[in-house]
Scaffold this motif. Structure first.
Motif, short mmCIF file in Angstrom:
data_model
loop_
_atom_site.label_atom_id
_atom_site.label_comp_id
_atom_site.label_asym_id
_atom_site.label_seq_id
_atom_site.Cartn_x
_atom_site.Cartn_y
_atom_site.Cartn_z
N ASN A 1 -3.88 9.40 -1.12
CA ASN A 1 -3.43 8.06 -0.68
C ASN A 1 -3.36 7.86 0.83
O ASN A 1 -2.94 6.80 1.28
N TYR A 2 -3.71 8.87 1.61
CA TYR A 2 -3.82 8.66 3.06
C TYR A 2 -5.30 8.59 3.42
O TYR A 2 -6.10 9.25 2.78
N VAL B 1 6.72 5.86 5.49
CA VAL B 1 6.55 5.70 4.04
C VAL B 1 7.88 5.97 3.34
O VAL B 1 8.28 5.23 2.44
N SER C 1 -4.62 0.87 -1.41
CA SER C 1 -4.76 1.75 -0.25
C SER C 1 -6.24 1.81 0.10
O SER C 1 -7.09 1.86 -0.78
N ILE D 1 -3.34 5.09 5.03
CA ILE D 1 -2.87 3.81 4.48
C ILE D 1 -3.72 2.68 5.05
O ILE D 1 -4.03 1.72 4.37
N ARG E 1 0.84 -1.20 0.00
CA ARG E 1 0.00 0.00 0.00
C ARG E 1 0.88 1.25 0.00
O ARG E 1 0.56 2.24 -0.67
N MET E 2 1.97 1.20 0.75
CA MET E 2 2.85 2.37 0.82
C MET E 2 3.61 2.57 -0.48
O MET E 2 3.87 3.70 -0.89
#
Length: 347
Positions: free
Chosen positions: A227-228, A311, A150, A230, A117-118
């Motif tokens: 994208n946050y 990250v 994510s 995660i 995901r990161m």
């Protein structure tokens, strides 16, 4: 929270839980470079409420000698087999002796999954600069498929149940004389920075009762960016509930700490770390009310670790890994080319 769930199950099998934590050297040898240092991992594991004691520098292969050293009747591991670098079962000896128990692995999450995901995040996603296409290539096999999404930009496989929350929750109500302290945030990738902060908050009162307010994914996405988070709200709930310093969690807490919230939970103190406080949607200070009441306090955790830094560690490890591989491939190609030339000269 997958690790926490394993430790919860292990603790339920006996009376006292000792958790062996490997050194960085052991992990690098058998699995690859760790994301967290051994000191960070020792402290992180000790902060999980089902852990009675940790065994630092535990050997990668668990032997009867290790169990006897800590006066353990048996050891527990998840139902996924762990192998040494040469392919041997690390629990073979204790299994043969009948001193091995197994617990169920938590479905829908693994360290590899979270790393994936990161790796889906480009440099631009966590540093607010123009998108760097170089980072696109890191959405490789780690970041593809149903496990690599994510939770906010894609789909997390983890499915929350009320039973799981009950298993993780303390179930304790605040008692007369308790200092009810409220903290709020994303608590994404629950890590040692969060633990240090919560430990410092816990030390502010003789009888602390800490309530952690967790913001919904959409809210975190608003103030943290693309994208946050995660980990989704359900995953973050279990991660925070597993911490020994937390008594209760508000799932989907409002971003602004309102008078209603403070009155409802009878909050006597509101704490925030040294990180930036992003204004609410209307530009107001989310801590305006507790500040007005004189119950707001900034707490320095003494740790500079953030989700963003984790990250960056992941991406740095990945870049180093790829650079090593490219160097190795170039060397192998050079050797093959030299051998081909020798063959041609012989002919």
């Amino acid at each position: 929270y997958g690790h926490s769930n394993q430790l919860r199950q292990a603790r339920a099998m006996g009376d006292y839980l000792i958790v062996g934590v490997h050194t960085d050297e052991e992990i690098a040898k058998h699995k690859g470079p760790p994301v967290f240092t051994q000191e960070e991992r020792y402290k992180m594991v000790q902060a999980i409420k089902w852990v009675d004691e940790i065994a630092p520098g535990a050997p990668y292969v668990t032997t009867l000698e290790t169990l006897d050293k800590y006066s353990c009747d048996f050891c527990v591991h998840g139902d996924d087999i762990t192998l040494t670098i040469d392919g041997k079962d690390t629990y073979e000896e204790v299994k043969t002796a009948g001193r091995y128990r197994e617990c169920k692995r938590t479905q829908g999450v693994s360290t590899t999954d979270l790393v994936g995901r990161m790796l889906l995040m480009t440099k631009a996603h966590h540093s607010n600069i123009d998108e760097d296409l170089d980072y696109r290539k890191h959405t490789d096999n780690f970041g593809k498929g149903p496990k690599g999404h994510s939770p906010w930009t894609g789909v997390s496989q983890f499915l929350q149940t009320s039973q799981k929350i009950i298993q993780f929750a303390s179930g304790k109500e605040p008692q007369p004389g308790d200092t009810i302290i409220y903290v709020a945030g994303a608590f994404d990738l629950f890590h040692i920075g969060h633990v240090d902060f919560l430990e410092k908050v816990h030390q502010l009162a003789e009888k602390p009762y800490i309530i952690a307010g967790l913001h919904f994914d959409q809210e975190v996405n608003r103030y943290k960016g693309k994208n946050y988070p995660i980990m989704n709200i359900h995953e973050r709930t279990l991660s925070v509930l597993a911490c020994r310093y937390v008594s209760e969690v508000v799932i989907g807490a409002p971003y602004a700490v309102t008078a209603d919230l403070l009155d409802h939970f009878r909050v006597t103190l509101v704490c925030h770390g040294m990180t930036e406080v992003v204004p609410d949607k209307d530009g107001s200070d989310p801590y305006e009310e507790p500040k007005r009441r004189g119950i707001f306090q900034l707490v320095d955790s003494g740790s500079d670790l953030t989700t963003d830094l984790i990250v960056q560690r992941i991406i740095k490890n990945r870049l180093e890994f790829e650079a090593r591989n490219q160097k190795k491939e170039a060397k192998e190609l050079a050797v093959l080319e030299a051998m081909r030339r020798l063959e041609e000269e012989k002919q």
